[in-house]
Write an enzyme that holds these catalytic residues in place. Structure first.
Site, PDB file in Angstrom:
ATOM      1  N   ASN A   9       0.795  -1.326  -0.029  1.00  0.00           N
ATOM      2  CA  ASN A   9       0.217   0.028  -0.183  1.00  0.00           C
ATOM      3  C   ASN A   9       0.896   1.308  -0.026  1.00  0.00           C
ATOM      4  O   ASN A   9       1.411   1.417   1.093  1.00  0.00           O
ATOM      5  CB  ASN A   9      -0.729   0.169   1.180  1.00  0.00           C
ATOM      6  CG  ASN A   9      -1.798   1.194   1.353  1.00  0.00           C
ATOM      7  OD1 ASN A   9      -2.034   2.038   0.349  1.00  0.00           O
ATOM      8  ND2 ASN A   9      -2.411   1.319   2.377  1.00  0.00           N
ATOM      9  N   LYS A  11      -0.023   4.143  -0.337  1.00  0.00           N
ATOM     10  CA  LYS A  11      -0.581   5.403   0.201  1.00  0.00           C
ATOM     11  C   LYS A  11      -0.258   6.657  -0.754  1.00  0.00           C
ATOM     12  O   LYS A  11      -0.134   6.548  -1.585  1.00  0.00           O
ATOM     13  CB  LYS A  11      -0.069   5.415   1.843  1.00  0.00           C
ATOM     14  CG  LYS A  11      -0.274   4.331   2.473  1.00  0.00           C
ATOM     15  CD  LYS A  11       0.169   4.593   4.012  1.00  0.00           C
ATOM     16  CE  LYS A  11      -0.192   3.120   4.780  1.00  0.00           C
ATOM     17  NZ  LYS A  11      -0.272   3.192   6.209  1.00  0.00           N
ATOM     18  N   HIS A  97      -9.495   1.214   4.721  1.00  0.00           N
ATOM     19  CA  HIS A  97      -8.385   1.464   5.481  1.00  0.00           C
ATOM     20  C   HIS A  97      -8.518   2.341   6.398  1.00  0.00           C
ATOM     21  O   HIS A  97      -9.424   3.082   6.385  1.00  0.00           O
ATOM     22  CB  HIS A  97      -7.193   2.074   4.464  1.00  0.00           C
ATOM     23  CG  HIS A  97      -5.994   2.016   5.260  1.00  0.00           C
ATOM     24  ND1 HIS A  97      -5.555   2.703   6.152  1.00  0.00           N
ATOM     25  CD2 HIS A  97      -4.877   1.133   5.149  1.00  0.00           C
ATOM     26  CE1 HIS A  97      -4.478   2.348   6.457  1.00  0.00           C
ATOM     27  NE2 HIS A  97      -3.996   1.517   5.595  1.00  0.00           N
ATOM     28  N   GLU A  99      -7.083   4.536   7.654  1.00  0.00           N
ATOM     29  CA  GLU A  99      -6.730   6.022   7.301  1.00  0.00           C
ATOM     30  C   GLU A  99      -7.952   6.906   6.583  1.00  0.00           C
ATOM     31  O   GLU A  99      -8.301   7.941   6.997  1.00  0.00           O
ATOM     32  CB  GLU A  99      -5.491   6.197   6.393  1.00  0.00           C
ATOM     33  CG  GLU A  99      -4.170   5.966   7.438  1.00  0.00           C
ATOM     34  CD  GLU A  99      -3.081   5.529   6.757  1.00  0.00           C
ATOM     35  OE1 GLU A  99      -3.048   5.533   5.492  1.00  0.00           O
ATOM     36  OE2 GLU A  99      -2.146   5.007   7.380  1.00  0.00           O
ATOM     37  N   GLU A 169      -5.649  -4.955  10.533  1.00  0.00           N
ATOM     38  CA  GLU A 169      -4.621  -3.883  10.645  1.00  0.00           C
ATOM     39  C   GLU A 169      -4.770  -3.082  11.732  1.00  0.00           C
ATOM     40  O   GLU A 169      -5.857  -2.260  11.846  1.00  0.00           O
ATOM     41  CB  GLU A 169      -4.536  -2.981   9.374  1.00  0.00           C
ATOM     42  CG  GLU A 169      -4.193  -3.486   8.304  1.00  0.00           C
ATOM     43  CD  GLU A 169      -3.515  -2.261   7.219  1.00  0.00           C
ATOM     44  OE1 GLU A 169      -2.407  -2.515   6.569  1.00  0.00           O
ATOM     45  OE2 GLU A 169      -4.199  -1.526   6.937  1.00  0.00           O
ATOM     46  N   GLY A 175       2.523   2.101  10.865  1.00  0.00           N
ATOM     47  CA  GLY A 175       3.207   3.249  10.668  1.00  0.00           C
ATOM     48  C   GLY A 175       4.129   3.693  11.946  1.00  0.00           C
ATOM     49  O   GLY A 175       4.773   4.816  12.114  1.00  0.00           O
ATOM     50  N   SER A 215       3.225  -2.196  10.493  1.00  0.00           N
ATOM     51  CA  SER A 215       4.913  -2.513  10.624  1.00  0.00           C
ATOM     52  C   SER A 215       5.272  -3.681  10.266  1.00  0.00           C
ATOM     53  O   SER A 215       6.279  -4.220  11.040  1.00  0.00           O
ATOM     54  CB  SER A 215       5.109  -1.916  12.052  1.00  0.00           C
ATOM     55  OG  SER A 215       4.794  -0.647  12.497  1.00  0.00           O
TER      56      SER A 215
HETATM   57  P1  13P Z   1       3.002   0.359   7.657  1.00  0.00           P
HETATM   58  O1  13P Z   1       3.617  -0.874   7.072  1.00  0.00           O
HETATM   59  O2  13P Z   1       3.657   1.578   7.550  1.00  0.00           O
HETATM   60  O3  13P Z   1       2.880   0.389   9.127  1.00  0.00           O
HETATM   61  O4  13P Z   1       1.633   0.729   7.286  1.00  0.00           O
HETATM   62  C1  13P Z   1       0.485  -0.412   7.115  1.00  0.00           C
HETATM   63  C2  13P Z   1      -0.461   0.035   6.543  1.00  0.00           C
HETATM   64  O5  13P Z   1      -1.301   0.693   6.962  1.00  0.00           O
HETATM   65  C3  13P Z   1      -0.644  -0.930   4.994  1.00  0.00           C
HETATM   66  O6  13P Z   1      -2.078  -0.632   4.825  1.00  0.00           O
END
Ligand code: 13P
Length: 253
Positions: A9, A11, A97, A99, A169, A175, A215
């Site tokens: 992803n 982003k 997601h 976010e 997740e 992150g 992560s």
């Molecule tokens: P990270 O791997 O940067 O923690 O992000 C995970 C994520 O949100 C994947 O959709």
């Protein structure tokens, strides 16, 4: 055998050229995938066609959208529909997601609509669920995720569910560099599978891929993916570095 998936992803990262270079660097490794393994790149909308054409001819590699709108079509300036994605050859779309839930106020009910529209358009949704830290600390994570599944997913038929990938997740791991332990990941993935089994039966539950996200790194992917109910990962930061993401692909079982 259910699919084992390494999903990137990106982003809102990378320019077009950087994205193209990253794909080139990853593909240059020529990692051959077994029939039950897949690699998916969820890239920004403007890069979807470039990504699809980079992946053309690569068996089991796919481009995915990171989102789509929860209405079929119409006066929704700036939005992209599932049907539009299908019309440019996209086969997967990330839905819900954390976010999107947090910054764009996406509700479980809206996500149910997105799932319907994706499936109607022939797109496989990668449905994200996962709890915030306060819920984990209160030991309510199983119930919290179960509600997300019930309110967004459980109106689907068993046949439709067969086209869904789930990504668990935990928000506190995204992150942050703070990965769930293998015990934590296995516990909740097994719970998700048991909730699906109770609703749709064991066969459906055994067939659905449940990815872990939060992560995932080159150094912990193998251990996480070795959990019996973890079928790969949805990877943010580490998917932006070719050397890291290729290690994560190689960690697929
Ligand atoms: P990270 O791997 O940067 O923690 O992000 C995970 C994520 O949100 C994947 O959709």
């Amino acid at each position: 055998m259910r699919k084992q998936i390494a999903a990137a992803n990106w982003k809102m990262n990378l320019t077009y050229k950087q994205g193209e270079q990253l794909l080139d660097d990853i593909l240059e490794e020529r990692i051959a995938l077994a029939d039950h393994q897949q690699v998916i790149f969820a890239v920004p909308f403007p890069y979807l066609i470039m990504t699809s054409s980079e992946l053309a001819g690569e068996a089991n590699y796919f481009a995915a959208a990171q989102n789509c709108y929860h209405k079929k079509s119409g006066a929704f300036t700036g939005e992209v529909s599932a049907e539009m994605l299908e019309s440019v050859g996209i086969k997967y779309c990330v839905v819900g997601h954390s976010e999107r839930r947090e910054y764009f106020s996406e509700t479980n009910a809206m996500l149910a609509e997105k799932l319907d529209l994706c499936l109607a358009a022939g797109i496989k949704p990668i449905f994200c669920c996962g709890e915030p830290l306060t819920i984990r600390e209160a030991d309510q994570h199983n119930n919290f995720v179960e509600t997300q599944l019930r309110e967004s997913l459980f109106h689907l038929s068993a046949q439709q569910l067969g086209d869904v990938v789930i990504a668990y997740e935990p928000i506190w791991a995204i992150g942050t560099g703070k990965t769930a332990t293998t015990e934590q990941a296995q516990e909740i993935h097994a719970h998700i599978r048991s909730v699906i089994a109770a609703k749709y039966g064991k066969k459906a539950a055994d067939g659905i891929s449940i990815l872990y996200g939060g992560s995932v790194k080159a150094g912990n992917a193998k251990e996480l993916f070795s959990c019996p109910d973890v079928d790969g990962g949805l990877v943010g930061g580490a998917s932006l570095v070719a050397a890291d993401f290729t290690k994560i692909i190689r960690a697929l079982s």
